[in-house]
Design a protein around this motif. Structure first.
Motif, PDB file in Angstrom:
ATOM      1  N   HIS A 156      -9.451   3.668  -6.541  1.00  0.00           N
ATOM      2  CA  HIS A 156     -10.233   3.156  -5.414  1.00  0.00           C
ATOM      3  C   HIS A 156      -9.308   2.846  -4.240  1.00  0.00           C
ATOM      4  N   GLY A 157      -9.711   3.296  -3.059  1.00  0.00           N
ATOM      5  CA  GLY A 157      -8.935   3.056  -1.851  1.00  0.00           C
ATOM      6  C   GLY A 157      -9.656   3.574  -0.623  1.00  0.00           C
ATOM      7  N   GLU A 158      -9.047   3.397   0.505  1.00  0.00           N
ATOM      8  CA  GLU A 158      -9.623   3.848   1.771  1.00  0.00           C
ATOM      9  C   GLU A 158      -9.286   5.319   1.983  1.00  0.00           C
ATOM     10  N   SER A 159     -10.326   6.126   2.123  1.00  0.00           N
ATOM     11  CA  SER A 159     -10.163   7.579   2.219  1.00  0.00           C
ATOM     12  C   SER A 159     -10.590   8.083   3.583  1.00  0.00           C
ATOM     13  N   ASN A 160      -9.912   9.122   4.056  1.00  0.00           N
ATOM     14  CA  ASN A 160     -10.234   9.760   5.334  1.00  0.00           C
ATOM     15  C   ASN A 160     -10.151  11.270   5.146  1.00  0.00           C
ATOM     16  N   LYS A 182      -5.616   9.193   1.419  1.00  0.00           N
ATOM     17  CA  LYS A 182      -6.149   7.995   0.789  1.00  0.00           C
ATOM     18  C   LYS A 182      -5.068   6.933   0.705  1.00  0.00           C
ATOM     19  N   THR A 183      -5.425   5.723   1.097  1.00  0.00           N
ATOM     20  CA  THR A 183      -4.517   4.575   1.027  1.00  0.00           C
ATOM     21  C   THR A 183      -4.862   3.763  -0.218  1.00  0.00           C
ATOM     22  N   THR A 235       0.842  -1.200   0.000  1.00  0.00           N
ATOM     23  CA  THR A 235       0.000   0.000   0.000  1.00  0.00           C
ATOM     24  C   THR A 235       0.876   1.248   0.000  1.00  0.00           C
TER      25      THR A 235
END
Length: 263
Positions: free
Chosen positions: A118-122, A98-99, A84
């Motif tokens: 696409h990925g994990e966003s905060n 974003k990861t 990642t």
């Protein structure tokens, strides 16, 4: 004596006729002045077309201000791990980290990204305007003064856009060309402030990158900045069109006078 009386009556009648003629002439001049301030259908169509151009600039400004894709910050895709990587993007009000999966990134790309993957966003809102705290991204600290200055420039430009739109609505409803001049000033100033906010924001990005060198970052301006840049140019063009329409004589007619029909 009778002839003198008739002469006096004739002279008095001539004076009254002259006075009435003067009054009618004054009224005619007044009507002509009033007619000169009203607009024809052709002028109204040109004003509406220029207003459409200005509205496009306003929409682009709102779109750019309301999104957080002003700049993207990307670390090397193998800096944290081989699986990642971390990227970030932010605007005037909010920042997102974003990861992403390294396998989803283009093999020819050395840095993490783009942020559209696409990925994990905060995402979190900045605290510049509430508690006055700076934001920290990739161990780098923002310069809140520059960020606040860029945001204030954009907000004041939006205020000028609203004032310019009100002037155009008044000009179209009252058919008074005078309102075109303040409208042109409002739109030209708003466009200039929008472009100036871009310069201030870019300086804030450079200050962020220079605050710490622990994590090497690659930065690039994103599509929100493109919207803001186009908006500033369109607003200046719209204001210039209003200024040309407010002139008593068209510049084309002044530079290229029409030939007389007799010639």
């Amino acid at each position: 004596m009778e002839g003198g009386a008739q002469g006096g009556a004739a002279q008095g009648g001539g004076g009254m006729a002259g006075l009435m003629t003067g009054r009618s002439t004054f009224g005619g001049n007044k009507r002509r002045r009033t007619t000169s301030h009203s607009m024809s259908e052709a002028q109204e169509g040109k004003i509406k077309l220029a207003f459409f151009v200005a509205i496009v600039g306003v929409v682009l400004t709102v779109l750019g201000v309301g999104t957080e894709f002003w700049v993207e910050l990307s670390a090397p895709k193998t800096f944290y791990s081989n699986q990642t990587c971390l990227t970030a993007h932010y605007g005037l009000w909010k920042g997102c980290t974003k990861t992403l999966w390294v396998a989803d990134i283009d093999p020819e790309r050395e840095s993490c990204g783009p942020a559209e993957l696409h990925g994990e966003s905060n995402c979190t809102f900045f605290k510049f305007f509430t508690t006055g705290e700076n934001a920290v991204m990739f161990q780098k600290t923002t310069q809140k003064n520059l960020n606040v200055a860029a945001a204030m420039l954009v907000m004041f430009s939006l205020f000028l856009m609203v004032m310019g739109a009100i002037c155009i609505v008044m000009a179209l409803s009252k058919e008074i060309l005078f309102f075109l001049k303040p409208a042109s000033i409002c739109f030209i100033l708003s466009g200039a402030m929008v472009l100036l906010s871009l310069l201030v924001f870019h300086q804030s990005v450079l200050a962020l990158l220079a605050s710490d060198h622990t994590v090497p970052l690659r930065h690039e301006l994103s599509w929100s900045v493109s919207c803001i840049g186009c908006a500033g140019a369109v607003l200046v063009v719209g204001g210039a069109l209003f200024l040309l329409l407010a002139l008593p004589v068209s510049p084309w007619q002044r530079c290229l006078p029409q030939k007389d029909s007799s010639s």
